[in-house]
Design a protein around this motif. Structure first.
Motif, short mmCIF file in Angstrom:
data_model
loop_
_atom_site.label_atom_id
_atom_site.label_comp_id
_atom_site.label_asym_id
_atom_site.label_seq_id
_atom_site.Cartn_x
_atom_site.Cartn_y
_atom_site.Cartn_z
N ILE A 1 0.87 -1.18 0.00
CA ILE A 1 0.00 0.00 0.00
C ILE A 1 0.90 1.22 0.00
N VAL A 2 0.76 2.07 -1.03
CA VAL A 2 1.64 3.23 -1.16
C VAL A 2 0.81 4.50 -1.26
N GLY A 3 1.47 5.61 -1.00
CA GLY A 3 0.81 6.91 -1.07
C GLY A 3 1.61 7.92 -0.28
N GLU A 4 1.34 9.18 -0.52
CA GLU A 4 2.05 10.23 0.19
C GLU A 4 1.57 10.29 1.63
N SER A 5 2.26 11.08 2.46
CA SER A 5 1.85 11.26 3.85
C SER A 5 0.43 11.82 3.90
N GLY A 6 -0.40 11.22 4.77
CA GLY A 6 -1.77 11.65 4.88
C GLY A 6 -2.73 11.00 3.92
N SER A 7 -2.25 10.04 3.14
CA SER A 7 -3.11 9.39 2.15
C SER A 7 -4.05 8.36 2.78
N GLY A 8 -3.77 7.94 4.00
CA GLY A 8 -4.63 6.98 4.68
C GLY A 8 -4.06 5.59 4.79
N LYS A 9 -2.84 5.39 4.30
CA LYS A 9 -2.31 4.02 4.26
C LYS A 9 -2.04 3.45 5.65
N SER A 10 -1.46 4.22 6.55
CA SER A 10 -1.23 3.73 7.91
C SER A 10 -2.54 3.63 8.69
N THR A 11 -3.47 4.54 8.44
CA THR A 11 -4.79 4.46 9.07
C THR A 11 -5.49 3.16 8.69
N LEU A 12 -5.34 2.74 7.45
CA LEU A 12 -5.93 1.48 7.01
C LEU A 12 -5.34 0.30 7.79
N LEU A 13 -4.02 0.28 7.92
CA LEU A 13 -3.38 -0.81 8.65
C LEU A 13 -3.83 -0.83 10.11
N ARG A 14 -3.90 0.34 10.71
CA ARG A 14 -4.30 0.42 12.12
C ARG A 14 -5.78 0.04 12.31
N ALA A 15 -6.60 0.33 11.32
CA ALA A 15 -8.01 -0.09 11.39
C ALA A 15 -8.14 -1.60 11.29
N VAL A 16 -7.34 -2.21 10.43
CA VAL A 16 -7.34 -3.67 10.33
C VAL A 16 -6.89 -4.29 11.65
N ALA A 17 -5.85 -3.70 12.25
CA ALA A 17 -5.29 -4.25 13.50
C ALA A 17 -6.17 -4.01 14.71
N GLY A 18 -7.16 -3.12 14.58
CA GLY A 18 -8.02 -2.81 15.71
C GLY A 18 -7.53 -1.65 16.55
N LEU A 19 -6.48 -0.97 16.11
CA LEU A 19 -5.95 0.18 16.83
C LEU A 19 -6.76 1.44 16.55
N ASN A 20 -7.36 1.51 15.38
CA ASN A 20 -8.33 2.56 15.04
C ASN A 20 -9.68 1.90 14.79
N ARG A 21 -10.73 2.53 15.25
CA ARG A 21 -12.07 2.03 14.98
C ARG A 21 -12.47 2.40 13.56
N PHE A 22 -13.16 1.49 12.87
CA PHE A 22 -13.76 1.92 11.61
C PHE A 22 -15.27 2.04 11.78
N ASP A 23 -15.82 3.09 11.16
CA ASP A 23 -17.22 3.48 11.39
C ASP A 23 -18.20 2.58 10.67
N SER A 24 -17.82 2.13 9.47
CA SER A 24 -18.69 1.24 8.71
C SER A 24 -17.84 0.43 7.76
N GLY A 25 -18.47 -0.56 7.14
CA GLY A 25 -17.75 -1.49 6.29
C GLY A 25 -17.48 -2.79 7.02
#
Length: 251
Positions: free
Chosen positions: A36-60
């Motif tokens: 998963i690639v992208g510039e800073s702030g693109s959401g790539k680390s947020t995605l990983l943290r949501a998968v890991a359960g470190l960030n909550r995801f609102d839907s999906g």
């Protein structure tokens, strides 16, 4: 039909109304190394943290080996299956615990026996001997700390490893050692990797497929062969390619 190791459908993550992840969907096959690639702030680390359960995801939805999860709740089996290696080897290890304690803790949590054998094997697998076992993290170099972080993730025998820029905080000479270590572990254990990076050179070296993210969305998905031959469809991917120096590596 083969069940993906990891399936993400319409994942939405918001922070105070801001869409950090905007209905992202991905399927990652068992045994695959996916970037998963992208510039800073693109959401790539947020995605990983949501998968890991470190960030909550609102839907999906999130499905791991056929088991579904929502929000941020994860059970014991999830953490046996999915482990994460973080970007900063200085911040991810407890400074007051020895290497022995750092490796013993996950074994105790997950009820593993033969802890002596498992710790010795884990240190050997990451290229560190038993002499490192009773050192504190401040007595280790950055590369050694990241090796311990990898050993801690692998010691519970996961199936999926989430890698959040695992070499970006390391010197260039050490980066290749850690990447080779990870690739060897993937082959030996049949692991599935999801690797976040801003560096297309790392992704082209480690992964078979990748997703390009921008402002919380996946704007393009392609395989590494397409990346190397410049067969992409968005100007954003082209700009990332230009900005990533020396992304082409000899086979």
């Amino acid at each position: 039909m083969t069940v993906p190791a990891l399936s993400i459908r319409d994942m939405l993550v918001t922070f105070s109304g801001f869409r950090a992840l905007d209905e992202v969907s991905l399927d990652i096959a068992a045994g695959e190394s996916f970037g998963i690639v992208g510039e800073s702030g693109s959401g790539k680390s947020t995605l990983l943290r949501a998968v890991a359960g470190l960030n909550r995801f609102d839907s999906g939805t999130l499905t791991v080996n056929g088991r579904s999860f929502t929000g941020h709740k994860r059970d014991h089996e999830f953490y046996r299956t999915v482990q994460m290696v973080f970007q900063d080897p200085y911040g991810s290890l407890h400074p007051r615990q020895t290497v022995d304690r750092l490796l013993l803790e996950p074994l105790a949590i997950h009820g593993f026996a033969d802890t002596e054998t498992r710790i010795a094997r884990a240190l050997d697998e990451v290229g560190l001997g038993s002499g490192f076992r009773f050192r504190f993290s401040h007595q280790l170099s950055g590369g050694q700390r990241q090796r311990i972080a990898v050993a801690r993730a692998l010691i519970v025998e996961p199936k999926v490893l989430l890698l959040d820029e695992p070499t970006s905080a390391l010197d260039a000479s050490i980066q290749a050692e850690i990447l080779n270590l990870l690739e060897q572990a993937r082959r030996d254990r049949g692991l599935t990797f999801v690797m976040v990076s801003h560096d297309l050179a790392v992704i082209s070296h480690m992964c078979e497929r990748l997703a390009v993210m921008k402002t919380g969305k996946v704007v393009e998905a392609l395989d590494v062969a397409q990346l190397r031959s410049r067969e992409f469809s968005t100007d954003y991917t082209r700009q990332l390619l230009t900005a990533s120096e020396g992304f082409v590596r000899e086979a």
